[in-house]
Scaffold this active site. Structure first.
Site, PDB file in Angstrom:
ATOM      1  N   GLN A 149      21.742  66.349 102.685  1.00  0.00           N
ATOM      2  CA  GLN A 149      22.306  65.766 103.907  1.00  0.00           C
ATOM      3  C   GLN A 149      21.885  64.293 104.040  1.00  0.00           C
ATOM      4  O   GLN A 149      22.541  63.516 104.723  1.00  0.00           O
ATOM      5  CB  GLN A 149      21.817  66.573 105.118  1.00  0.00           C
ATOM      6  N   GLU A 166      22.648  33.176 102.339  1.00  0.00           N
ATOM      7  CA  GLU A 166      21.305  33.772 102.417  1.00  0.00           C
ATOM      8  C   GLU A 166      21.372  35.254 102.768  1.00  0.00           C
ATOM      9  O   GLU A 166      20.620  36.071 102.236  1.00  0.00           O
ATOM     10  CB  GLU A 166      20.472  33.037 103.464  1.00  0.00           C
ATOM     11  N   ASN A 206      23.089  25.218 108.040  1.00  0.00           N
ATOM     12  CA  ASN A 206      22.431  26.161 107.128  1.00  0.00           C
ATOM     13  C   ASN A 206      23.417  27.121 106.468  1.00  0.00           C
ATOM     14  O   ASN A 206      24.357  27.580 107.104  1.00  0.00           O
ATOM     15  CB  ASN A 206      21.377  26.963 107.896  1.00  0.00           C
ATOM     16  N   SER A 266      20.833  24.730 113.762  1.00  0.00           N
ATOM     17  CA  SER A 266      19.470  25.028 114.201  1.00  0.00           C
ATOM     18  C   SER A 266      19.363  24.734 115.684  1.00  0.00           C
ATOM     19  O   SER A 266      19.979  23.799 116.192  1.00  0.00           O
ATOM     20  CB  SER A 266      18.476  24.164 113.422  1.00  0.00           C
ATOM     21  N   LYS A 308      24.153  60.608 102.858  1.00  0.00           N
ATOM     22  CA  LYS A 308      25.244  59.844 103.462  1.00  0.00           C
ATOM     23  C   LYS A 308      24.854  58.482 104.025  1.00  0.00           C
ATOM     24  O   LYS A 308      25.542  57.485 103.801  1.00  0.00           O
ATOM     25  CB  LYS A 308      25.905  60.704 104.552  1.00  0.00           C
ATOM     26  N   TYR A 319      22.948  73.872  96.432  1.00  0.00           N
ATOM     27  CA  TYR A 319      22.749  73.002  97.591  1.00  0.00           C
ATOM     28  C   TYR A 319      21.342  73.131  98.168  1.00  0.00           C
ATOM     29  O   TYR A 319      20.785  74.227  98.263  1.00  0.00           O
ATOM     30  CB  TYR A 319      23.781  73.361  98.685  1.00  0.00           C
ATOM     31  N   SER A 329      23.034  66.027 111.741  1.00  0.00           N
ATOM     32  CA  SER A 329      23.537  64.864 110.999  1.00  0.00           C
ATOM     33  C   SER A 329      24.731  64.232 111.701  1.00  0.00           C
ATOM     34  O   SER A 329      25.290  63.250 111.227  1.00  0.00           O
ATOM     35  CB  SER A 329      23.919  65.276 109.574  1.00  0.00           C
ATOM     36  N   LYS A 369      20.909  20.052 111.283  1.00  0.00           N
ATOM     37  CA  LYS A 369      20.959  21.165 110.338  1.00  0.00           C
ATOM     38  C   LYS A 369      22.315  21.840 110.235  1.00  0.00           C
ATOM     39  O   LYS A 369      23.014  22.054 111.229  1.00  0.00           O
ATOM     40  CB  LYS A 369      19.940  22.226 110.736  1.00  0.00           C
ATOM     41  N   HIS A 419      16.950  27.402  82.673  1.00  0.00           N
ATOM     42  CA  HIS A 419      15.656  27.258  83.374  1.00  0.00           C
ATOM     43  C   HIS A 419      15.802  26.373  84.620  1.00  0.00           C
ATOM     44  O   HIS A 419      14.823  25.784  85.068  1.00  0.00           O
ATOM     45  CB  HIS A 419      14.572  26.670  82.460  1.00  0.00           C
TER      46      HIS A 419
HETATM   47  N1  ARG Z   1      25.484  68.621 107.257  1.00  0.00           N
HETATM   48  C1  ARG Z   1      25.342  69.211 105.956  1.00  0.00           C
HETATM   49  C2  ARG Z   1      25.210  68.092 104.917  1.00  0.00           C
HETATM   50  O1  ARG Z   1      25.513  66.998 105.248  1.00  0.00           O
HETATM   51  C3  ARG Z   1      26.522  70.046 105.638  1.00  0.00           C
HETATM   52  C4  ARG Z   1      26.266  71.131 104.656  1.00  0.00           C
HETATM   53  C5  ARG Z   1      25.394  72.170 105.262  1.00  0.00           C
HETATM   54  N2  ARG Z   1      25.223  73.281 104.400  1.00  0.00           N
HETATM   55  C6  ARG Z   1      24.243  74.135 104.563  1.00  0.00           C
HETATM   56  N3  ARG Z   1      24.158  75.097 103.704  1.00  0.00           N
HETATM   57  N4  ARG Z   1      23.369  74.013 105.515  1.00  0.00           N
HETATM   58  O2  ARG Z   1      24.790  68.300 103.820  1.00  0.00           O
END
Ligand code: ARG
Length: 459
Positions: A323, A291, A286, A278, A326, A318, A24, A284, A157
Site C-alpha cells: 500500500q 534551482e 534569480n 529578492s 503509491k 500481496y 490509504s 536580483k 572539468h
Molecule cells: N489499499 C490497499 C493497497 O493499496 C488495497 C489492497 C488491499 N488488499 C488487502 N488484501 N488488504 O494496497
C-alpha cells in the site's frame, strides 16, 4: 462496529490508531477514475459470462458513473473507516443502488483491483511524461536551429576545452531526452498487461474472461500468472527509474542554466516569467525554476529507492507493505511533470547572449587543439610533439598575458621555427567549430543536419 466489507469474523471495530495506520484513502483517492473504469470493465465481463445477471450489472455500471461524477464534482464524502478508494466507491455504490452492488466483487479481490488501478495510473503518467518530453525537445530544437553557428566555450572539468556551437549543446540534451522518452515507451509497453482476474492470488473458479477485461481497459493481454499479477510492482519501479534518469538529465541542464545566467558567465538571460526577485537586494533576478528542478530530482531518486526498499523483502503474494507504493509514485510523477514543464518554459523563453558566448569561447586558449592539429597537418609534426610545442606557446601567451592569436609570428617561431603566417587562420573560434565536421561533430553544417533530422522526427 466492525467493517461492513470484511467484518464478518470481527466482534470489535479497529482502534483509532489502527484505522489511522491502515487507511490509504487520503492518497489513493487519486485512483478513483481508474478504479471505476476497472470496476465497470469487470462488471461488464460478469454479465457477458453469465456470472451476474445483466440487470444487476446494468445498475452497477450506471451507479459507478454516478459515483465518478460525485467524485469529479467534489461532492463525494470519503471515509477513513472504509480504508481505501476501492471500498469507498463500493460502499457508495451500495447506497445508490442497494443489493446488486454486493455482486460487483464476485471473482475479484482488492489485490488484483489495486494492481489494475495502479497500472492504469502509471500508464497515464508514461503518456504525460512523453508529452512533456516531446514539448521540451521541440523547444531545444528551436534553440538549436536559431544558434546553429553561435560559438560558445565547450568545457571539460568546467575548464575551457574547445569551442562548440550553441546548437550542438542544445542538441546534446535533445539526444538525452530522446533516450528518456524511449525508456518510458519501453516501460509502458512492458507494463501494459492486465492483472485483473488474478483475484486474491490464485485466480478464481468463476468462468471469467480476462481477455475481455484486458481489452476493455486498453491492455495488450492479461498477465499470465496470478501470483505475479497481484504481487509485483516492477512497473512502478521502472517508471521511477526512467523518471530518475530523466530527472538527472534535467538537473544537469538546470545546473548549467544556473551557472550560465550568473553575472560572471552571462551566457543567457532567463525570462522574467521563470525567475524571481529578492526581498532585500533590488538588483536580483534569480533562476529559481532551474534551482527547484535541480532539487526536485532528489525527491524522485528518493521515491525510487523508497519503493525498492518497500518491495525487497516481501514474500509472494500481496502484503500490506505494498500500500506504501503509491505516494512515492504520485509525488515523483507530479514533480517530474512539473520539472519538464518548467524546463520547457525556461528553454523556450531564454535568450542567449551571443557576444558574450563568443567572447568566452575565444578565451582560455580554447583553440590550442586547433593549433596542434595545424602543426600536424601543415608541418608534419607527430601529434605528441605538436601537443608539446603548443603547450609551450600557451605558456608564452600566458606569461605575456595575451591570447594565442595575439602572439607575433616571431614569438611563435622562437618556440618552433617551422611555424608560418598560415597558423593565424586556425586560431579563430569560428574556423575552429567549422572545421569539426566529423559525424556527430560541432560544425554548424553538422548541427543543421541534425536539426533537420529532429524537426522531421518531432513533427
Ligand atoms: N489499499 C490497499 C493497497 O493499496 C488495497 C489492497 C488491499 N488488499 C488487502 N488484501 N488488504 O494496497
Amino acid at each position: 462496529t466492525s467493517n461492513q466489507m470484511w467484518g464478518g469474523r470481527f466482534a470489535a471495530g479497529p482502534d483509532a490508531i489502527m484505522e489511522a495506520i491502515n487507511a490509504s484513502i487520503g492518497f489513493d483517492k487519486r485512483l478513483a477514475a481508474q478504479d471505476i473504469a476497472g470496476s465497470r470493465a469487470h462488471a461488464a465481463m460478469l454479465a457477458a459470462t453469465g456470472i451476474v445477471d445483466s440487470n444487476d450489472v446494468e445498475a452497477i455500471r450506471e451507479g459507478l458513473l454516478t459515483v465518478l461524477s460525485e467524485i469529479d464534482e467534489g461532492r463525494f464524502v470519503f471515509s477513513t473507516a472504509l480504508e481505501d478508494i476501492h471500498m469507498n466507491v463500493e460502499a457508495r455504490l451500495k447506497d445508490l443502488i442497494g443489493a446488486p452492488a454486493g455482486r460487483l466483487h464476485t471473482a475479484r479481490s482488492r489485490n488484483d483491483q489495486v494492481a489494475t488501478d495502479f497500472r492504469l495510473w502509471v500508464r497515464d503518467q508514461c503518456d504525460a511524461a512523453e508529452e512533456g518530453l516531446l514539448a521540451l525537445m521541440r523547444a531545444l530544437v528551436t534553440q538549436a536551429e536559431a544558434g546553429a553557428d553561435w560559438v560558445m566555450p565547450g568545457f571539460t572539468h568546467l575548464q575551457t576545452a574547445q569551442p562548440v556551437t550553441w546548437g550542438h549543446h542544445m542538441l546534446a540534451y535533445v539526444e538525452m531526452f530522446a533516450r528518456d522518452l524511449s525508456r518510458i515507451r519501453d516501460a509502458r509497453a512492458r507494463m501494459n498487461e492486465s492483472p485483473l482476474g488474478a483475484a486474491a492470488l490464485a485466480g478464481t473458479g468463476f468462468p471469467i474472461d480476462r481477455h475481455m477485461t484486458a481489452d476493455a481497459l486498453g491492455f495488450d493481454r492479461p498477465m499470465a500468472n496470478s501470483l505475479d499479477a497481484v504481487s509485483d510492482r516492477d512497473f512502478a519501479l521502472e517508471f521511477l527509474s526512467c523518471a530518475s534518469i530523466c530527472a538527472m538529465h534535467l538537473s544537469r541542464f538546470a545546473e548549467e542554466l544556473v551557472i550560465w545566467s550568473s553575472a560572471q558567465f552571462r551566457f543567457v538571460t532567463l525570462s522574467d516569467r521563470f525567475s524571481t526577485g529578492s526581498s532585500i537586494m533590488p538588483q536580483k533576478k534569480n533562476p529559481d525554476a532551474a534551482e527547484l528542478i535541480r532539487a526536485k530530482v532528489g525527491r524522485i531518486f528518493g521515491a525510487n529507492v523508497a519503493l525498492m526498499m518497500v518491495m525487497k523483502g516481501l514474500p509472494l503474494a500481496y502484503s500490506k507493505d505494498m500500500q506504501e507504493d503509491k505516494e512515492q509514485v504520485f509525488d515523483a510523477a507530479d514533480n517530474l511533470m512539473l520539472a519538464l514543464a518548467a524546463m520547457e518554459g525556461m528553454v523556450r523563453d531564454m535568450a542567449a547572449n551571443v557576444p558574450s558566448l563568443e567572447r568566452a569561447a575565444a578565451s582560455g586558449f580554447s583553440t590550442a587543439t586547433d593549433l596542434a592539429d595545424w602543426l600536424v597537418r601543415d608541418t608534419g609534426l607527430p601529434f605528441r610533439d605538436a601537443h608539446h610545442v603548443t603547450g609551450a606557446l600557451v605558456a608564452l601567451a600566458e606569461k605575456k598575458g595575451c591570447d594565442l592569436p595575439d602572439l607575433t609570428l616571431d614569438e611563435m617561431k622562437s618556440v618552433h621555427e617551422p611555424i608560418t603566417e598560415a597558423v593565424f587562420g586556425v586560431l579563430g573560434v569560428h574556423n575552429s567549430v567549422a572545421s569539426r565536421t566529423s559525424f556527430g561533430g560541432t560544425a554548424p553544417a553538422r548541427v543543421r543536419e541534425q536539426v533537420a533530422r529532429w524537426k522531421d522526427t518531432l513533427g
